[in-house]
Motif scaffolding. Structure first.
Motif, PDB file in Angstrom:
ATOM      1  N   HIS B 113      -4.916  -8.230   2.658  1.00  0.00           N
ATOM      2  CA  HIS B 113      -4.166  -7.650   4.101  1.00  0.00           C
ATOM      3  C   HIS B 113      -3.595  -6.133   3.229  1.00  0.00           C
ATOM      4  O   HIS B 113      -3.369  -5.812   4.048  1.00  0.00           O
ATOM      5  CB  HIS B 113      -4.351  -8.513   4.951  1.00  0.00           C
ATOM      6  N   GLY B 114      -2.505  -7.045   3.097  1.00  0.00           N
ATOM      7  CA  GLY B 114      -1.322  -5.813   2.900  1.00  0.00           C
ATOM      8  C   GLY B 114      -1.891  -4.778   2.307  1.00  0.00           C
ATOM      9  O   GLY B 114      -2.062  -3.545   2.231  1.00  0.00           O
ATOM     10  N   ASN B 115      -1.878  -4.741   1.042  1.00  0.00           N
ATOM     11  CA  ASN B 115      -1.677  -4.012  -0.100  1.00  0.00           C
ATOM     12  C   ASN B 115      -3.411  -2.965   0.042  1.00  0.00           C
ATOM     13  O   ASN B 115      -3.885  -1.826   0.275  1.00  0.00           O
ATOM     14  CB  ASN B 115      -2.492  -4.752  -1.532  1.00  0.00           C
ATOM     15  N   VAL B 116      -4.572  -3.647   0.376  1.00  0.00           N
ATOM     16  CA  VAL B 116      -5.549  -3.496   0.680  1.00  0.00           C
ATOM     17  C   VAL B 116      -6.556  -2.615   1.885  1.00  0.00           C
ATOM     18  O   VAL B 116      -6.782  -1.243   1.974  1.00  0.00           O
ATOM     19  CB  VAL B 116      -7.365  -3.661  -0.061  1.00  0.00           C
ATOM     20  N   ILE B 117      -5.814  -2.841   2.749  1.00  0.00           N
ATOM     21  CA  ILE B 117      -6.235  -2.812   4.703  1.00  0.00           C
ATOM     22  C   ILE B 117      -5.048  -1.932   4.896  1.00  0.00           C
ATOM     23  O   ILE B 117      -5.213  -1.025   4.994  1.00  0.00           O
ATOM     24  CB  ILE B 117      -6.224  -4.244   5.198  1.00  0.00           C
ATOM     25  N   SER B 148       9.620  -9.947  -0.454  1.00  0.00           N
ATOM     26  CA  SER B 148       9.031 -11.250  -1.474  1.00  0.00           C
ATOM     27  C   SER B 148       8.059 -11.318  -2.027  1.00  0.00           C
ATOM     28  O   SER B 148       6.949 -10.106  -1.465  1.00  0.00           O
ATOM     29  CB  SER B 148       8.584 -12.006  -0.446  1.00  0.00           C
ATOM     30  N   LEU B 149       7.481 -12.236  -2.878  1.00  0.00           N
ATOM     31  CA  LEU B 149       5.563 -12.100  -3.092  1.00  0.00           C
ATOM     32  C   LEU B 149       5.202 -12.951  -2.659  1.00  0.00           C
ATOM     33  O   LEU B 149       4.475 -13.079  -3.042  1.00  0.00           O
ATOM     34  CB  LEU B 149       6.073 -12.375  -4.705  1.00  0.00           C
ATOM     35  N   GLY B 150       5.329 -14.110  -1.938  1.00  0.00           N
ATOM     36  CA  GLY B 150       4.505 -15.203  -1.957  1.00  0.00           C
ATOM     37  C   GLY B 150       3.760 -14.620  -0.297  1.00  0.00           C
ATOM     38  O   GLY B 150       2.657 -15.295  -0.014  1.00  0.00           O
ATOM     39  N   GLY B 151       4.723 -14.329   1.158  1.00  0.00           N
ATOM     40  CA  GLY B 151       4.298 -13.592   2.047  1.00  0.00           C
ATOM     41  C   GLY B 151       2.844 -12.503   1.598  1.00  0.00           C
ATOM     42  O   GLY B 151       2.400 -11.988   0.612  1.00  0.00           O
ATOM     43  N   GLY B 152       2.536 -12.219   2.674  1.00  0.00           N
ATOM     44  CA  GLY B 152       1.370 -10.577   3.206  1.00  0.00           C
ATOM     45  C   GLY B 152       1.881 -10.062   2.579  1.00  0.00           C
ATOM     46  O   GLY B 152       1.529  -8.351   2.576  1.00  0.00           O
ATOM     47  N   THR B 153       2.533  -8.895   3.906  1.00  0.00           N
ATOM     48  CA  THR B 153       3.123  -8.002   4.016  1.00  0.00           C
ATOM     49  C   THR B 153       4.132  -7.580   2.727  1.00  0.00           C
ATOM     50  O   THR B 153       4.362  -6.309   2.217  1.00  0.00           O
ATOM     51  CB  THR B 153       4.375  -8.221   5.036  1.00  0.00           C
TER      52      THR B 153
END
Lengths: 522, 447
Positions: B113-117, B148-153
């Motif tokens: 979601h963060g990366n592609v959208i 962080s690495l775990g979250g979405g944003t």
């Protein structure tokens, strides 16, 4: 203009100050009659600039030391030496003949801030404020003064330090870029070199034009860093084209062998291979050796960079300052082996004045052998100590040529009234062995002397030699680089800035050739 | 004149670290800069804005008074909470509205979601913000990304931004400070998010400084009566603040040598040059020694400079402790032990604690490196590929060398790089101490 720089400190005795004031005039006269040859110093990178600041301080101290209280050196002779030293390295009453080059402003700002203002009243105070510490020699000299009560040494740590000279704020070339050279020789050489070499050359041009007679340039830089090694090499090549007849001496500082910069071996390899082709002489000094001197001889437990620089500068002063060829007892020396004696023989006190260019011409007669080492041995006692002399010769091994200089008051007697100067002491026999030198070298050993005391030592011998002593540095650089290169490590960093694998191979070839050349000597 | 750094804080975690970082940076410059002028070293992180004309004031000779200090930072989040919290807080006046890029709905702990959208959607806005920050710089040297690495944003948009920066600013160094999720992480999708983000980091960053919550929490726990360790995500607790200040300390120490004067300056690009022998192996393990007892912002309250809290006085024994500490597991900001004796038998390096399987993307690369050094069965201690020692305070080069010689026997350097130490000496110590050492090691135990 001149008296202010020669002004003695307040606690100096009255007679001394008189002699100093009187000393000013012969110098002025000498300026017109002989016109000393000048040396322009080019300081590149953090190491080069820090070392350069120390060097000019040492040169200034050297040139403004008060005459010896006793000894046989005639006043005119030491005056001549002082003025020659002063004119070689300073102009306009204490402006260093220097070009300051770095890719980041911090170091330049620091040294120019402490050295850029006109005159400083108390140099020692300013120095302490800048460095936060007292100098290595100052400390030892004071300690020595305390233990022996010898007045002569106190001048070193005393008021003569600091002050009296400055950098011209017009001769800085600061190459601002997005970053420094990142400890990457290729970055410094290819990227910064292409962009900034013209600006650097312009700075050098401006400074050389202020010299009446230029004997050569001394380029100070490190072997390990990016700016010093890369840009320094590039600039040397450019200067070779620009000033084909000037002598170029690169003074390069080797990093600690325990590791300071991880890429130091690659950088050293590239720098040395290029310099071997374009420089007239590469004087290699090492931080490790300087640390050993600090620890063992000066008994400093935690030598800092300032201390290391001072130790290095003491041998640089001996190497760079003009000296006089020894004209005495040529028969004895020549019978042992062909001792080089100055051809000119001009001057009232003795042999001819030997400048940096003359020294280089003697030391590097062959383009295949350009690496020099310098060392000094102070002599504390009046009797000549053969063992000390041998110690200096330990690292000598096989050499192409050497230059042995006796500094300070010649041995024997203690009255200033005796006019004829006694001959300098003969060099230790170990230097005279013909087998030490390359067979094809006609006059490998040249003996010189300088009436000035070296770093407060009443007597000292300095040796500048083109010998196998440099093999260690070259072999380490080649060996370590081979290891890294075969693992392919860090190669991409260099390729990024235009040093491809072929360039590595070429650099290996260059330095390995130098190693072979030196090996073939013995 | 000097080199500037633009910090980019992405996601909730990134913004929280950012807050701690700016506090630390302000405290450090306030204590180093007693005259209150805008000098060279301040301009690395800050802009001096004349708020009457809203123009940047040039550094000039470094004696300009400070009008209005603005951070060279971009705050990004896909929900408004963390950013507006920063803006409302005491650091609010460091930022202006144009430095914020915010969304409304969050990335739902989903990397995609963060990366592609969100990435393409906010592409222009992000680029505009970065451009605006870059244009105020004389010679922009690097971007600091914190996420962080775990979250979405953080992981999704953060790594999208990384590729964006690579396309538009290829010469500017990209340093990522990433927070690994802890093992009892409440985000179910964090392993996926981490793997996806790590593969991007491996490709597009110049240098990655990983930290993990567990190690930070351990260090904080050793300070006082035990931190308030609520699960990740809820956190404005004091425990998280202290942990963030540790990360902030890492970043200020890293840049100290380029900002302040010293005997041996280290520029940021020297760190990448020296510590990254192969382009993809750019994960640097960091450790701080001596461990800060309190964050600088607490020590330095803006009025007085306290006496040295840690009481280091340059005596050899203390110095030795400092250096030994830097290599001990308890000082690591990432759970790993560079001196751990482990028999590596399989691809999962089971010696270095409970490493999760999802780091395999770069495990492969590191194993290749250790193949170069030794057969894997013989690799008993984790190999150092390179090691950087950035010392601050009154330490001289001989101290560092003596300590390296002492410790060299315990450290296992790669055979082609036996002297792989990079040394930096900076004369300005962190607030409240007299000496400090930041050790960055490129070590196989990071697997």
């Amino acid at each position: 203009m001149a008296p202010c720089v020669l002004a003695p400190s307040s606690n100096t005795s009255h007679s001394l100050s008189l002699s100093l004031l009187a000393a000013v005039r012969p110098w002025d006269r000498a300026q017109h009659s002989r016109g000393a040859m000048s040396v322009v110093t080019v300081q590149v990178g953090q190491c080069g600039n820090q070392l350069g600041a120390s060097l000019f301080q040492a040169l200034h101290d050297h040139a403004s030391q008060p005459p010896a209280h006793h000894g046989h050196t005639s006043g005119t002779e030491s005056e001549r030496a002082r003025s020659a030293c002063r004119q070689s390295f300073f102009r306009d009453g204490g402006v260093a003949r220097a070009v300051i080059i770095d890719t980041e402003p911090k170091v330049i700002q620091r040294i120019v801030a402490t050295r850029g203002r006109a005159e400083e009243s108390t140099g020692a105070g300013a120095r302490r404020a800048a460095g936060g510490r007292e100098s290595a020699y100052g400390k030892t000299a004071q300690r020595r003064t305390n233990t022996t009560g010898d007045r002569n040494h106190s001048t070193v740590g005393g008021g003569s330090r600091g002050g009296g000279w400055r950098y011209d704020s017009g001769t800085q070339v600061c190459c601002h870029a997005q970053g420094g050279a990142a400890n990457n020789w290729a970055y410094g050489y290819h990227a910064h070199g292409a962009t900034f070499s013209e600006a650097c050359l312009e700075g050098v041009r401006r400074e050389t034009e202020r010299c009446d007679r230029l004997t050569g340039l001394c380029i100070l830089h490190s072997l390990a860093g990016g700016t010093g090694s890369g840009l320094g090499t590039c600039l040397t090549e450019a200067l070779r084209d620009e000033l084909p007849s000037a002598f170029l001496l690169n003074t390069v500082v080797g990093a600690h062998s325990s590791g300071e910069v991880i890429l130091q071996n690659y950088n050293t390899l590239f720098t040395l291979s290029k310099l071997a082709k374009c420089s007239d002489g590469v004087l290699v000094v090492e931080n490790d050796a300087a640390t050993a001197v600090c620890r063992k001889l000066l008994r400093l437990e935690r030598p800092s960079h300032t201390d290391l620089n001072e130790v290095i500068c003491s041998s640089l002063v001996a190497a760079l300052t003009p000296t006089t060829t020894a004209t005495t007892a040529p028969a004895a020396s020549a019978s042992a082996m062909g001792t080089g004696v100055g051809q000119g023989g001009g001057g009232e006190g003795g042999g001819m004045l030997l400048h940096l260019g003359d020294k280089l011409a003697h030391l590097c007669p062959n383009k295949d052998f350009v690496f020099l080492r310098a060392s000094i041995v102070p002599q504390e006692s009046t009797a000549f100590e053969g063992s000390r002399g041998e110690r200096i010769g330990v690292g000598l091994n096989q050499s192409v040529a050497s230059l042995l200089t006796f500094h300070g008051t010649p041995v024997g007697g203690s009255g200033a009234t005796q006019p004829p100067p006694p001959p300098p002491p003969p060099p230790p026999e170990c230097f005279r062995i013909r087998g030490l030198y390359a067979g094809w070298s006609p006059t490998p050993l040249m003996e010189c002397r300088s009436p000035l005391r070296l770093h407060g030592h009443e007597r000292a011998i300095s040796l500048l030699s083109n010998s196998q002593a440099v093999l260690g540095v070259l072999e380490t650089a080649v060996g370590r680089s081979r290891d890294m290169f075969s693992a392919g490590a860090y190669v991409h960093q260099y390729a990024q800035f235009g040093a491809e694998r072929e360039d590595f191979e070429e650099a290996f070839l260059g330095v390995e050739q130098a190693v072979e050349n030196y090996r073939s000597l013995g | 004149m000097v080199r500037e750094i633009v910090s980019i804080h992405v996601g909730q975690c990134g913004n929280q670290i950012g807050r701690a970082f700016w506090k630390e940076a302000l405290a450090e410059h306030a204590s180093a800069n007693v005259d209150g002028v805008f000098d060279d070293c301040m301009s690395t992180f800050f802009r001096n804005v004349d708020n009457r004309t809203n123009r940047n004031v040039a550094i000039g000779d470094g004696r300009q008074p400070i009008y209005d200090l603005k951070a060279r930072a971009i705050l990004i989040d896909m929900e408004t909470g963390p950013v507006s919290e920063t803006n409302r807080g005491e650091l609010g006046e460091l930022f202006d509205e144009r430095q914020f890029v915010t969304g409304v709905s969050g990335a739902g702990n989903n990397w995609a979601h963060g990366n592609v959208i969100y990435g393409p959607e906010y592409n222009d806005e992000l680029l505009e913000a970065v451009r605006r920050a870059a244009e105020t710089c004389d010679s922009l040297q690097s971007f600091f990304l914190m996420h962080s690495l775990g979250g979405g944003t953080g992981s999704g948009l953060g790594t999208y931004l990384l590729t964006l920066l690579e396309d538009h600013f290829p010469d500017v160094y990209r340093f990522s400070t990433v927070v690994f999720p802890s093992e009892d992480d409440d985000v179910i999708t964090s392993p996926y998010n981490s793997v996806l983000a790590l593969s991007e980091l491996t490709e597009h960053a110049h240098c990655v400084l990983p930290v993990d919550n567990a190690s930070l929490a351990n260090i904080v726990a050793s300070w006082d009566s035990g931190p308030d360790l609520r699960p990740v995500g809820t956190g404005t607790s004091s425990g998280f603040d202290s942990m963030n200040s540790l990360v902030a300390r890492l970043l200020t120490d890293l840049t100290a040598s380029m900002r302040f004067a010293g005997d041996l300056n280290v520029d940021l690009n020297e760190i990448t040059t020296n510590l990254v022998p192969f382009p993809r192996l750019h994960y640097l393990l960091s450790s701080v020694s001596p461990l800060p007892t309190r964050s600088s912002a607490e020590v330095f309250d803006g009025r007085t400079i306290p006496p040295a809290a840690a009481g280091f006085d340059g005596r050899p024994r203390r110095m030795a402790q400092m250096f030994s500490g830097a290599f001990s597991a308890s000082n690591m900001l990432m759970r790993a032990d560079p001196r751990f004796v482990a028999v590596v038998t399989s691809c999962d390096c089971n010696g270095t604690g409970h490493r999760l399987g999802w780091i395999r993307t770069f495990v492969g690369a590191y194993l290749m490196a250790s193949h170069v050094c030794l057969p894997r069965e013989l690799c008993r201690r984790s190999k150092f590929l390179a090691c950087g020692l950035l010392v601050r305070g009154e330490v001289v080069v001989s101290d560092v060398n003596a300590n390296i010689e002492r410790l060299a026997a315990e450290l296992d350097m790669v055979h082609w790089n036996p002297e792989g130490y990079k040394i930096g000496l900076c004369s300005v110590p962190p607030v409240g101490t007299t000496q400090s050492l930041l050790c960055l090691s490129n070590n196989c135990c990071i697997m």
